[in-house]
Structure formats: structure tokens, C-alpha cells
Scaffold this motif. Structure first.
Motif, PDB file in Angstrom:
ATOM      1  N   ALA A 201      16.141  48.993  -9.918  1.00  0.00           N
ATOM      2  CA  ALA A 201      14.944  49.271 -10.316  1.00  0.00           C
ATOM      3  C   ALA A 201      14.132  49.300  -8.793  1.00  0.00           C
ATOM      4  O   ALA A 201      13.206  49.981  -8.735  1.00  0.00           O
ATOM      5  CB  ALA A 201      14.337  47.978 -10.948  1.00  0.00           C
ATOM      6  N   GLU A 202      14.503  48.329  -7.907  1.00  0.00           N
ATOM      7  CA  GLU A 202      13.868  48.573  -6.349  1.00  0.00           C
ATOM      8  C   GLU A 202      14.158  50.077  -5.984  1.00  0.00           C
ATOM      9  O   GLU A 202      13.218  50.660  -5.367  1.00  0.00           O
ATOM     10  CB  GLU A 202      14.370  47.547  -5.662  1.00  0.00           C
ATOM     11  CG  GLU A 202      13.960  46.277  -5.609  1.00  0.00           C
ATOM     12  CD  GLU A 202      12.458  46.240  -5.144  1.00  0.00           C
ATOM     13  OE1 GLU A 202      12.121  46.311  -3.905  1.00  0.00           O
ATOM     14  OE2 GLU A 202      11.643  46.191  -5.869  1.00  0.00           O
ATOM     15  N   TYR A 203      15.189  50.502  -6.028  1.00  0.00           N
ATOM     16  CA  TYR A 203      15.587  51.910  -5.601  1.00  0.00           C
ATOM     17  C   TYR A 203      14.757  52.751  -6.511  1.00  0.00           C
ATOM     18  O   TYR A 203      14.499  53.727  -5.385  1.00  0.00           O
ATOM     19  CB  TYR A 203      17.163  52.187  -5.901  1.00  0.00           C
ATOM     20  CG  TYR A 203      17.739  53.595  -5.672  1.00  0.00           C
ATOM     21  CD1 TYR A 203      17.814  53.734  -4.176  1.00  0.00           C
ATOM     22  CD2 TYR A 203      17.878  54.641  -6.581  1.00  0.00           C
ATOM     23  CE1 TYR A 203      18.012  55.202  -3.744  1.00  0.00           C
ATOM     24  CE2 TYR A 203      18.319  55.738  -6.138  1.00  0.00           C
ATOM     25  CZ  TYR A 203      18.388  56.086  -4.830  1.00  0.00           C
ATOM     26  OH  TYR A 203      18.897  57.465  -4.432  1.00  0.00           O
ATOM     27  N   VAL A 204      14.782  52.879  -7.516  1.00  0.00           N
ATOM     28  CA  VAL A 204      13.704  53.763  -8.218  1.00  0.00           C
ATOM     29  C   VAL A 204      12.356  53.921  -7.801  1.00  0.00           C
ATOM     30  O   VAL A 204      11.693  54.559  -7.401  1.00  0.00           O
ATOM     31  CB  VAL A 204      13.859  53.468  -9.955  1.00  0.00           C
ATOM     32  CG1 VAL A 204      12.730  54.376 -10.595  1.00  0.00           C
ATOM     33  CG2 VAL A 204      15.227  53.966 -10.362  1.00  0.00           C
ATOM     34  N   ARG A 205      11.814  52.391  -7.515  1.00  0.00           N
ATOM     35  CA  ARG A 205      10.668  52.111  -7.241  1.00  0.00           C
ATOM     36  C   ARG A 205      10.334  52.822  -5.834  1.00  0.00           C
ATOM     37  O   ARG A 205       9.548  53.569  -5.453  1.00  0.00           O
ATOM     38  CB  ARG A 205      10.132  50.801  -7.136  1.00  0.00           C
ATOM     39  CG  ARG A 205       8.881  50.372  -7.112  1.00  0.00           C
ATOM     40  CD  ARG A 205       8.505  49.018  -7.263  1.00  0.00           C
ATOM     41  NE  ARG A 205       9.005  48.214  -6.154  1.00  0.00           N
ATOM     42  CZ  ARG A 205       8.422  48.023  -5.232  1.00  0.00           C
ATOM     43  NH1 ARG A 205       7.165  48.489  -5.119  1.00  0.00           N
ATOM     44  NH2 ARG A 205       8.773  47.357  -4.151  1.00  0.00           N
ATOM     45  N   LYS A 206      11.456  52.629  -5.003  1.00  0.00           N
ATOM     46  CA  LYS A 206      11.241  52.972  -3.813  1.00  0.00           C
ATOM     47  C   LYS A 206      11.423  54.714  -3.261  1.00  0.00           C
ATOM     48  O   LYS A 206      10.368  55.358  -2.664  1.00  0.00           O
ATOM     49  CB  LYS A 206      12.272  52.527  -2.665  1.00  0.00           C
ATOM     50  CG  LYS A 206      11.902  51.044  -2.279  1.00  0.00           C
ATOM     51  CD  LYS A 206      12.773  50.651  -1.003  1.00  0.00           C
ATOM     52  CE  LYS A 206      12.290  49.207  -0.808  1.00  0.00           C
ATOM     53  NZ  LYS A 206      13.277  48.156  -0.617  1.00  0.00           N
TER      54      LYS A 206
END
Lengths: 466, 88
Positions: free
Chosen positions: A17-22
């Protein structure tokens, strides 16, 4: 086993999720906001017909004038002088009238107390202490407030105030502060505690703290009746004709000095304990409106004038009683009041004041409104003058206690540059959530006030001017 | 046609002319404030006036006047309007 793997899955999912958000960074949220606005636009197109065209034209004409390169600043100063001129001229006669009525009633009260056979000390505490202080507070405070607050509310309601922030922003930016600080300073004219609360409109925490710590350099409503009274007696009064306009100019000069100190201190704070670069400014310039007279009267009279007057009276009444007792209880030769004043006298003299003035400022900590009444009470309770009925006679009281023009200027300077009242300190503590900042908001103006008066006094004495 | 698509920053917009927002290169609190005011990609914006010293500039967006410092406006990217588009 199961629990461990699920928690690993969870952290993996979180990582993804963090990766997608970034990777999408802001574009996703932008899309949502853009869609919301797109929808709103569609709806407004259906239901609203555009009548605002000529309003924008009207705003343009006024804005061309009030934010222009040549007229913007002179107009602001003209408004400042104008507001104070109207306040001073308008307050003059009602103040005198109120004073004579209220002090005449004091004589009546004395007669009633004598008729009742009340002991001297009861009469002293209630009439000479409580009533006389209250009469002073009302006579000195009420007329200027009742004129200034409606004028200020009119300006506020018309939509002019944000233009001040627009005009002054670049100066505040140089001091590494926010242009909206000028709006919080405007609120400070009414009440510094309200000014400190209004600092919430500043987004950057650093700039908000700067605005909170410097708000006290704008003279509040508790202070400028004092400033007006002293100017009228010592400066305007010396030049009989045009005294109104001269008083207004002097008061405006004091306020400009306060603004200069605000900017300097803001800059110094930005260079030292609140280091940082100026952040952003997003300032809405609303359309000009015709002020609603009913709302202006209600807000200025009920919300402001009566509110501030009530606060002053609540504090002045017990203060009056305490002062009378202090002035009439003797330790040996001297009353307690005189003993304290004598102890403070060397320090007071050093900065061009005297012990009584310094004591009045200290006792005025709960509310600046009562500084002048306390001072007069103290002088009257020790000096030979026992009774007077008009504001003009105030000059005689002060002069017979050794006031010169230098004392008057120093009192005005010290009134502008000294510790904030207790309410403001408490509000600062609440707004910043820290005793350190509340203490600094006390320390900074106090140091500046003492230094300014000390330097002025020593320079004037050195050249033998007073 | 290529020329009309050129991307500039909002701070370079000459007084009185209008353009369309392409993207916001801001971050944090300021980005949210700007979005909240309806300055989103695609919005039309017109520069109206500068402060007396020339710094904050007031822009007309969705019928509201909003003043921004040039440092902040320079991080908002805009493109010129192709002829015939509606005015702000």
C-alpha cells in the motif's frame, strides 16, 4: 504459526500500500478533489445565474485605489489617523460629562453614608475606593470604546481588513513572518487576548508563535484610553487649537512605533529562537459588502464594548477597595502604598517614571484599564489634592506629583511596551500549551519597555532637555 | 498549436491574462489549502493585481480573489488557453 503468517501478510500488504501511495503520490488525491469540484461546477451551472459581474467591477475600482502603489499605504495611515481622530474628538465631551455626573454622585453617596452613620472605613472602602475607581474606569474607558469599536467593526464588516494584509505582506515576509499577522494585530487593537486567539488563522506553527509573542505591541482597548488621556493632557493640550488632530497624530505615531517594534522583534525571533524561512501565504480577498448597521451595532456594543467594560469593572471594583486599604493602613509613618512606592521609586526614576507609576503598572496586571485609575487614586490618597471633578484637573494632579513631558512620554512608551495583562498571558499559555512561551511573552515586552524608557530618559537627561 | 501547449509557472502569468492549471508541485499543508480553494488541475485562473510592492499577486479563481506569494505561485504549473475558451 497462523498468527505469524497473517501478521506477515499484513505487513506485506502495508508495504505494498505504501508503495502504491508513493508511486501515485498526489495524483490520486488530486483526481478526487478535481472530480468533486467538477461535480460542484456542473451543479452550480444548472442552478445559478451569474449576477456577480458588476460586483467584480465594483471591487476592482476600490481595490485599484486601496492596494495601489501610491495610495495604498497613505490611505492606510489616513484611516488609522482618521479613526483615532474621530475617537478622541468624539470621546472628549462625553468623558467630561460622565466624569462630572459620576463624581457629583459620589458626593451624594457620601451624604447618604453620613446619614446612615456608617463608620469612616466603610465609607472609605466603598465610596473612596470602589466607587471612585469604578467612576474613573467608566469615564475614561467607555466613551473611546463606544466610538472606536463601531468604527473598527465597520472596517471589519466592509471587507477592507484583508487588503491591509495584502498590502503589508511583503514587509512581514522580510521579517520572515506571515502577512496575516497584520490581521491578528488589528484584532489586538480590540483586545490582545482576542488577538492572540486570532493567531489561529496563521497556518505555519513558527509564524503563529511569532504573531502570538508580538501581539502585545499593539495597544489594546485597555491601553489606548490611557494613551489618549495622557496625550490630551501633555501634548495636545499644550497646543490649544487643532489639539484633536495633534492627539490623533501622536496616538497614530505610537501605534506605528508599536508596529515597527513588532516587525523588529518578529525578525529577531526568526533569527534566533524561532529560526526559519517565511512559509506560504494563502489569503482570500473577499468582496466588499455594505456593512449591516444592526449587526455592526450589536457586535460592537454588546460583544465588544460591554464585554470589555464588564471585565474592567469586575477587576476595578476589588482593585479600588485594595488600593484604598493599602493607602490607609499605616506602617509607622507611611501607608503601605507609600512604602511600596518608595521602594520602587529608584527603579522608576531610573527609567523616567516614579514608584507610584511603576506600582500602578504592576497592580494593573489583571487589566490594563485600571492602570490610570490606580495611579490617580494613589496620588490623591497621599497628596494634598483630595477632590476634583473634571478631566482637566487631572493635569494639576499629575504635575503636582512631579510629572514633566518626559514622564508623560515614558508612561506612554511603557504602556505600549510592557508585560501583557493576565488574561493575555493566560490565553498565550492556552494557545501555545507551554509555560515557556507564556513566560517569554511576558519577558520580551518587559525587557524592551524597560530598555526603551531607560535609554530615552538617560539621553534626554544627558542633553539636559528635561 | 505547439506554442499554446507550453507549460509555465503561475508566477510568470502576466497581469490580466488567464490560463489553466496543469499541476501543483506543492506539498504538505499548502498543497491541501490550495486544493481546498478549488485550485485543481483544469481550473481556469486569472491574475488580477499585484500588491503595492509587487509581491503577493491576487488571482481570480471560481469567482474568488486569492492572493499568493510568488514563491508559492511558481510551484503551480499552468498552460496558456487556446483561443476561444471561456474567460474566468
Amino acid at each position: 504459526m497462523c498468527a505469524i503468517s497473517s501478521s506477515r501478510n499484513l505487513s506485506e500488504a502495508y508495504g505494498q500500500a505504501e508503495y502504491v501511495r508513493k508511486t501515485y503520490r498526489n495524483s490520486f488525491s488530486d483526481q478526487i478533489v478535481a472530480d468533486i469540484y467538477g461535480n460542484a461546477e456542473q451543479i452550480t451551472k444548472h442552478v445559478l445565474t451569474n449576477k456577480g459581474r458588476h460586483r467584480i467591477g465594483f471591487d476592482q475600482i476600490i481595490d485599484n485605489l486601496v492596494t495601489s502603489k501610491w495610495f495604498g499605504y497613505p490611505l492606510m495611515i489616513l484611516l488609522l489617523v482618521g479613526v483615532f481622530w474621530i475617537t478622541i474628538e468624539g470621546a472628549n465631551i462625553p468623558s467630561g460629562l460622565l466624569a462630572s455626573v459620576l463624581f457629583a454622585f459620589q458626593d451624594q453617596l457620601t451624604l447618604w453614608f453620613q446619614w446612615l452613620g456608617a463608620p469612616d472605613w466603610v465609607h472609605g472602602v466603598l465610596v473612596l475606593g470602589v466607587y471612585r475607581t469604578l467612576a474613573w474606569v467608566v469615564a475614561v474607558m467607555l466613551p473611546p470604546m463606544a466610538i472606536f469599536f463601531p468604527l473598527f467593526t465597520l472596517l471589519e464588516d466592509s471587507g477592507y481588513l484583508p487588503r491591509i494584509a495584502f498590502n503589508l505582506d511583503h514587509i512581514f515576509k522580510k521579517a520572515k513572518a506571515c502577512g496575516k499577522q497584520s490581521l491578528t494585530m488589528c484584532m489586538g487593537f480590540g483586545c490582545n487576548a482576542a488577538g492572540v486567539t486570532s493567531c489561529r488563522i496563521i497556518d505555519s506553527p513558527r509564524e503563529r508563535l511569532i504573531a502570538i509573542l508580538t501581539n502585545n505591541f499593539v495597544p489594546c482597548n485597555g491601553r489606548f484610553p490611557t494613551l489618549i488621556a495622557i496625550t490630551s493632557i501633555f501634548i495636545g493640550g499644550a497646543i490649544a487649537s487643532y489639539s484633536g488632530i495633534i492627539n490623533a497624530l501622536v496616538i497614530s505615531g505610537i501605534i506605528l512605533l508599536g508596529i515597527a517594534v513588532t516587525l523588529t522583534v518578529s525578525w529577531l525571533l526568526s533569527m534566533t529562537i524561532l529560526k526559519g524561512e517565511p512559509s506560504s501565504l494563502v489569503l482570500e480577498l473577499p468582496s466588499y459588502r455594505r456593512p449591516k448597521i444592526g449587526a455592526v451595532i450589536y457586535r460592537s456594543v454588546i460583544d465588544r464594548t460591554l464585554f470589555v467594560l464588564r471585565r474592567a469593572i469586575i477587576i476595578a471594583a476589588p482593585a479600588g477597595a485594595v488600593i484604598w486599604i493599602l493607602a490607609n493602613v499605616y506602617i509607622g509613618e507611611l501607608s503601605i502604598l507609600s512604602t511600596v512606592a518608595h521602594a520602587l521609586n529608584p527603579l522608576g526614576k531610573l527609567i523616567g517614571l516614579d514608584g507610584f507609576i511603576l506600582m500602578a503598572f504592576i497592580l494593573g496586571l489583571p487589566a490594563n484599564e485600571i492602570v490610570l485609575p490606580i495611579l490617580i487614586m494613589s496620588y490623591l490618597s497621599t497628596g494634598s489634592l483630595q477632590d476634583f471633578s473634571s478631566l482637566e484637573e487631572l493635569r494639576n494632579v499629575l504635575v503636582s506629583n512631579g510629572w514633566t513631558w518626559l514622564t508623560a512620554v515614558n508612561v506612554m512608551l511603557f504602556s505600549l511596551l510592557h508585560w501583557p495583562c493576565a488574561t493575555t498571558l493566560l490565553t498565550t499559555y492556552k494557545e501555545t500549551g507551554s509555560k515557556k512561551w507564556a513566560f517569554l511573552s511576558f519577558l520580551i515586552p518587559t525587557l524592551i519597555g524597560f530598555s526603551a524608557c531607560f535609554i530615552l530618559t538617560q539621553v534626554v537627561r544627558l542633553f539636559g532637555l528635561a | 498549436m505547439k506554442n499554446a501547449e507550453r507549460i509555465n509557472s503561475l508566477s510568470d502569468l502576466s497581469l490580466g491574462s488567464a490560463c489553466q492549471i496543469v499541476s501543483l508541485e506543492l506539498s504538505g499543508l499548502l498543497r491541501r489549502r490550495i486544493l481546498d480553494l478549488g485550485i485543481v488541475p483544469g481550473t481556469l485562473i486569472r491574475s488580477i493585481r499585484r500588491g503595492p510592492s509587487g509581491d503577493p499577486t491576487a488571482y481570480l479563481v471560481r469567482g474568488t480573489l486569492i492572493a499568493l506569494r510568488s514563491e508559492d505561485a511558481s510551484q503551480i504549473l499552468v498552460k496558456k488557453l487556446s483561443n476561444g475558451e471561456e474567460c474566468v
